[in-house]
Write a protein that holds these residues in place. Structure first.
Motif, PDB file in Angstrom:
ATOM      1  N   VAL A  83     -10.102 -16.810   6.640  1.00 16.85           N
ATOM      2  CA  VAL A  83     -10.116 -15.498   7.258  1.00 16.85           C
ATOM      3  C   VAL A  83      -8.754 -15.328   7.921  1.00 16.85           C
ATOM      4  N   VAL A  84      -8.086 -14.214   7.593  1.00 23.68           N
ATOM      5  CA  VAL A  84      -6.743 -13.977   8.116  1.00 23.68           C
ATOM      6  C   VAL A  84      -6.740 -12.685   8.924  1.00 23.68           C
ATOM      7  N   PRO A  85      -6.475 -12.764  10.240  1.00 23.34           N
ATOM      8  CA  PRO A  85      -6.351 -11.551  11.047  1.00 23.34           C
ATOM      9  C   PRO A  85      -5.167 -10.707  10.562  1.00 23.34           C
ATOM     10  N   ILE A  86      -5.310  -9.379  10.602  1.00 19.77           N
ATOM     11  CA  ILE A  86      -4.269  -8.518  10.036  1.00 19.77           C
ATOM     12  C   ILE A  86      -2.932  -8.622  10.768  1.00 19.77           C
ATOM     13  N   ASP A  87      -2.951  -9.035  12.032  1.00 23.56           N
ATOM     14  CA  ASP A  87      -1.670  -9.155  12.744  1.00 23.56           C
ATOM     15  C   ASP A  87      -0.856 -10.359  12.254  1.00 23.56           C
ATOM     16  N   LEU A  88      -1.426 -11.177  11.375  1.00 25.47           N
ATOM     17  CA  LEU A  88      -0.704 -12.312  10.794  1.00 25.47           C
ATOM     18  C   LEU A  88      -0.266 -12.030   9.355  1.00 25.47           C
ATOM     19  N   LEU A  89      -0.395 -10.764   8.924  1.00 27.48           N
ATOM     20  CA  LEU A  89      -0.084 -10.368   7.553  1.00 27.48           C
ATOM     21  C   LEU A  89       1.127  -9.449   7.506  1.00 27.48           C
ATOM     22  N   ASP A  90       1.760  -9.412   6.336  1.00 23.07           N
ATOM     23  CA  ASP A  90       2.780  -8.405   6.059  1.00 23.07           C
ATOM     24  C   ASP A  90       2.141  -7.354   5.167  1.00 23.07           C
ATOM     25  N   VAL A  91       1.820  -6.205   5.771  1.00 23.99           N
ATOM     26  CA  VAL A  91       1.310  -5.069   5.015  1.00 23.99           C
ATOM     27  C   VAL A  91       2.474  -4.104   4.878  1.00 23.99           C
ATOM     28  N   VAL A  92       2.905  -3.870   3.638  1.00 23.76           N
ATOM     29  CA  VAL A  92       4.113  -3.097   3.370  1.00 23.76           C
ATOM     30  C   VAL A  92       3.728  -1.726   2.829  1.00 23.76           C
ATOM     31  N   ASP A  93       4.192  -0.683   3.510  1.00 25.41           N
ATOM     32  CA  ASP A  93       3.985   0.691   3.067  1.00 25.41           C
ATOM     33  C   ASP A  93       5.136   1.058   2.145  1.00 25.41           C
ATOM     34  N   VAL A  94       4.868   1.235   0.853  1.00 25.21           N
ATOM     35  CA  VAL A  94       5.933   1.511  -0.116  1.00 25.21           C
ATOM     36  C   VAL A  94       6.496   2.924   0.028  1.00 25.21           C
ATOM     37  N   THR A 101       0.838  -1.191   0.000  1.00 23.56           N
ATOM     38  CA  THR A 101       0.000   0.000   0.000  1.00 23.56           C
ATOM     39  C   THR A 101       0.876   1.244   0.000  1.00 23.56           C
ATOM     40  N   SER A 102       0.234   2.391  -0.160  1.00 26.31           N
ATOM     41  CA  SER A 102       0.933   3.676  -0.141  1.00 26.31           C
ATOM     42  C   SER A 102      -0.025   4.721   0.403  1.00 26.31           C
ATOM     43  N   SER A 103       0.500   5.659   1.172  1.00 31.32           N
ATOM     44  CA  SER A 103      -0.358   6.733   1.683  1.00 31.32           C
ATOM     45  C   SER A 103      -0.689   7.742   0.591  1.00 31.32           C
ATOM     46  N   ALA A 104      -0.029   7.640  -0.559  1.00 29.06           N
ATOM     47  CA  ALA A 104      -0.219   8.595  -1.651  1.00 29.06           C
ATOM     48  C   ALA A 104      -1.273   8.149  -2.666  1.00 29.06           C
ATOM     49  N   CYS A 105      -1.954   7.040  -2.428  1.00 30.68           N
ATOM     50  CA  CYS A 105      -2.962   6.598  -3.401  1.00 30.68           C
ATOM     51  C   CYS A 105      -4.293   6.346  -2.700  1.00 30.68           C
ATOM     52  N   GLY A 106      -5.366   6.818  -3.326  1.00 30.10           N
ATOM     53  CA  GLY A 106      -6.703   6.689  -2.756  1.00 30.10           C
ATOM     54  C   GLY A 106      -7.140   5.261  -2.518  1.00 30.10           C
ATOM     55  N   PRO A 107      -7.023   4.374  -3.534  1.00 25.39           N
ATOM     56  CA  PRO A 107      -7.424   2.981  -3.312  1.00 25.39           C
ATOM     57  C   PRO A 107      -6.615   2.299  -2.202  1.00 25.39           C
ATOM     58  N   CYS A 108      -5.350   2.695  -2.047  1.00 25.70           N
ATOM     59  CA  CYS A 108      -4.525   2.126  -0.973  1.00 25.70           C
ATOM     60  C   CYS A 108      -5.089   2.504   0.390  1.00 25.70           C
ATOM     61  N   LYS A 109      -5.517   3.753   0.497  1.00 30.93           N
ATOM     62  CA  LYS A 109      -6.114   4.208   1.757  1.00 30.93           C
ATOM     63  C   LYS A 109      -7.376   3.409   2.061  1.00 30.93           C
ATOM     64  N   ASP A 110      -8.166   3.125   1.017  1.00 33.54           N
ATOM     65  CA  ASP A 110      -9.376   2.319   1.212  1.00 33.54           C
ATOM     66  C   ASP A 110      -9.020   0.929   1.746  1.00 33.54           C
ATOM     67  N   VAL A 111      -7.991   0.316   1.180  1.00 35.03           N
ATOM     68  CA  VAL A 111      -7.550  -1.010   1.624  1.00 35.03           C
ATOM     69  C   VAL A 111      -7.052  -0.934   3.064  1.00 35.03           C
ATOM     70  N   SER A 112      -6.188   0.036   3.356  1.00 35.96           N
ATOM     71  CA  SER A 112      -5.633   0.173   4.706  1.00 35.96           C
ATOM     72  C   SER A 112      -6.723   0.407   5.742  1.00 35.96           C
TER      73      SER A 112
END
Length: 112
Positions: free
Chosen positions: A45-56, A15-26
């Motif tokens: 179903v995967v809890p978010i604490d078990l994911l790698d969410v990478v801010d580009v 994701t990125s803070s500079a894109c609208g769809p990314c903000k929707d996902v986050s």
């Protein structure tokens, strides 16, 4: 639908803070606290604490995104990759993030 309690180190959400769809996902990940992962074996179903969410937008996230995605002639955010292949990212009717890896497409460098 099965809920996993194992860390999914082979799945990355970019994701990125500079894109609208990314903000929707986050925001959806934060609000719902989970996502639905579709695989050839079914739904999880995967809890978010078990994911790698990478801010580009971070230096570490940017380097990871370039190395694993852009260098392979692919790339857009928001996006999801599992086991080196691109997955489809979207939402269900309840606003939960859905990552469809049931028909993963290899990155350009892997399909040559």
């Amino acid at each position: 639908m099965q809920t996993t309690n194992e860390r999914l180190s082979d799945l990355k959400i970019y994701t990125s803070s500079a894109c609208g769809p990314c903000k929707d996902v986050s925001e959806a990940l934060e609000v719902k606290g989970q996502l639905i992962l579709l695989t050839k074996d079914g739904e999880k179903v995967v809890p978010i604490d078990l994911l790698d969410v990478v801010d580009v937008d971070t230096s570490e996230g940017s380097e990871d995104f370039f190395e694993k995605v852009l260098a392979n002639e692919d790339g857009a955010v928001p996006s999801a990759y599992r086991e080196g292949a691109k997955c489809i990212i979207g939402f269900n009717d309840e606003g939960t993030v859905v990552v469809d890896c049931s028909q993963v497409a290899p990155l350009a460098s892997q399909s040559k």
